[in-house]
Design a protein around this motif. Sequence first.
Motif, mmCIF file in Angstrom:
data_model
loop_
_atom_site.group_PDB
_atom_site.id
_atom_site.type_symbol
_atom_site.label_atom_id
_atom_site.label_comp_id
_atom_site.label_asym_id
_atom_site.label_seq_id
_atom_site.Cartn_x
_atom_site.Cartn_y
_atom_site.Cartn_z
ATOM 1 N N THR A 147 5.304 -1.350 -17.602
ATOM 2 C CA THR A 147 4.875 -0.398 -16.355
ATOM 3 C C THR A 147 5.026 -0.866 -15.011
ATOM 4 N N THR A 148 4.872 -2.281 -14.847
ATOM 5 C CA THR A 148 5.061 -2.780 -13.481
ATOM 6 C C THR A 148 6.503 -2.750 -13.137
ATOM 7 N N VAL A 149 7.370 -2.905 -14.147
ATOM 8 C CA VAL A 149 8.716 -2.845 -13.786
ATOM 9 C C VAL A 149 9.221 -1.526 -13.347
ATOM 10 N N LYS A 150 8.567 -0.417 -14.179
ATOM 11 C CA LYS A 150 8.979 1.019 -13.856
ATOM 12 C C LYS A 150 8.359 1.348 -12.252
ATOM 13 N N GLU A 151 7.115 0.724 -11.973
ATOM 14 C CA GLU A 151 6.569 1.030 -10.721
ATOM 15 C C GLU A 151 7.359 0.267 -9.716
ATOM 16 N N ASN A 152 7.724 -1.030 -10.171
ATOM 17 C CA ASN A 152 8.687 -1.648 -9.061
ATOM 18 C C ASN A 152 10.016 -1.028 -8.910
ATOM 19 N N GLU A 153 10.513 -0.301 -9.958
ATOM 20 C CA GLU A 153 11.896 0.293 -9.683
ATOM 21 C C GLU A 153 11.684 1.356 -8.987
ATOM 22 N N ARG A 154 10.430 2.345 -9.162
ATOM 23 C CA ARG A 154 10.174 3.441 -8.490
ATOM 24 C C ARG A 154 10.006 3.179 -6.985
ATOM 25 N N ARG A 190 11.078 0.517 -5.561
ATOM 26 C CA ARG A 190 12.280 -0.060 -4.916
ATOM 27 C C ARG A 190 13.342 1.306 -4.644
ATOM 28 N N THR A 191 13.243 2.015 -5.554
ATOM 29 C CA THR A 191 13.966 3.337 -5.145
ATOM 30 C C THR A 191 13.459 3.983 -4.091
ATOM 31 N N GLN A 192 12.043 4.101 -3.550
ATOM 32 C CA GLN A 192 11.427 4.812 -2.764
ATOM 33 C C GLN A 192 11.861 4.053 -1.295
ATOM 34 N N ALA A 193 11.700 2.689 -1.580
ATOM 35 C CA ALA A 193 12.038 1.801 -0.469
ATOM 36 C C ALA A 193 13.687 2.118 0.018
ATOM 37 N N LEU A 194 14.476 2.181 -0.903
ATOM 38 C CA LEU A 194 15.933 2.498 -0.928
ATOM 39 C C LEU A 194 16.194 3.592 0.063
ATOM 40 N N LYS A 195 15.420 4.665 -0.512
ATOM 41 C CA LYS A 195 15.533 5.827 0.213
ATOM 42 C C LYS A 195 14.945 5.771 1.519
ATOM 43 N N LYS A 196 13.743 5.384 1.761
ATOM 44 C CA LYS A 196 13.155 5.290 2.860
ATOM 45 C C LYS A 196 14.043 4.780 4.059
ATOM 46 N N ALA A 197 14.498 3.488 3.370
ATOM 47 C CA ALA A 197 15.382 2.393 4.395
ATOM 48 C C ALA A 197 16.654 3.266 4.748
ATOM 49 N N LYS A 198 17.286 4.043 3.614
ATOM 50 C CA LYS A 198 18.461 5.080 4.158
ATOM 51 C C LYS A 198 18.225 5.996 5.134
ATOM 52 N N GLU A 199 16.843 6.443 4.964
ATOM 53 C CA GLU A 199 16.275 7.777 5.936
ATOM 54 C C GLU A 199 16.068 6.838 7.135
ATOM 55 N N GLU A 200 15.674 5.752 7.455
ATOM 56 C CA GLU A 200 15.415 4.903 8.552
ATOM 57 C C GLU A 200 16.698 4.839 9.358
#
Length: 205
Positions: A62-69, A71-81
Motif C-alpha cells: 500500500t505504501t509503495v502504491k501510495e508512494n507511486e501515486r 510520485r506521479t502527482q509530484a512529477l505531474k505537478k513538477a511538469k505543470e510548474e
Amino acid sequence: EEDSTNSFICVLKKMKEVRLMEKVVEETEEAFMERMETLAEQWRDLHARRAQLKAHVVTSGTTVKENERLRTQALKKAKEEKEENSKKESELLRARRELEALRKKHQKLSKKLLKYSLFKKYLENVVENSQFRDIDDIISYYKALLRTRKDLLQYQWWQRQLLEQGKGLQQQLRAEKEAEMCQCRNDLVQLKESFDQAQSDIQQW
C-alpha cells in the motif's frame, strides 16, 4: 546366605540404577517438555512474526502504491510548474522587451521635449504679447486654421472636379453637335444629288 546377600545387594543396585534411570528419564522429560514449550513459544513467535511480516508486506505494498501515486502527482505537478515557469519566463521576457521599447520611446520623447522647449518659450512670449489668454488658445486657433485650410482644399478639389466634369460634358456636347452637323451636311448632299437627278429627269421628260 551369601547368595541371598549378594542377590539383595544386586537388587539394591538395580533399584538404585532404576531410580537413577527414572531420575534421568524425569530430567529428560522435563528438559523435553521445556524444549517443547520453548519450541511452541518459538512457533507462536514465528507465526506472530509471519503475520506481522504479511501485514508489513501489505502495508508496504500500500505504501509503495501510495508512494507511486505521490510520485506521479509530484512529477505531474513538477511538469505543470515547469510549464508555468516557462510561460512566466516568456511573459517576463516580453515585459522586459516592452519595457525596453517604452524606455527608448521615453528617451525619444524626452529629446523631442527638449527641442520643443524653445517653441514653448516662444508660445509663452506670443501669449504675453497677443490677445490669447494661454497656449491652449493658440493651439485651438491653430487647429481651427488647419480645419479651415482642409475645408478650403476640399472645396477647391470639388471645384476642380466640377470643372473637369463640365469640360467633359462640354466636349461630349461639342462632339455630339459636330456629329449632328456632319449628318446634316451628308443629308444636304444627298438631297442636292436627288434634286439634280430630279431636274435631269424633268428635262428628259
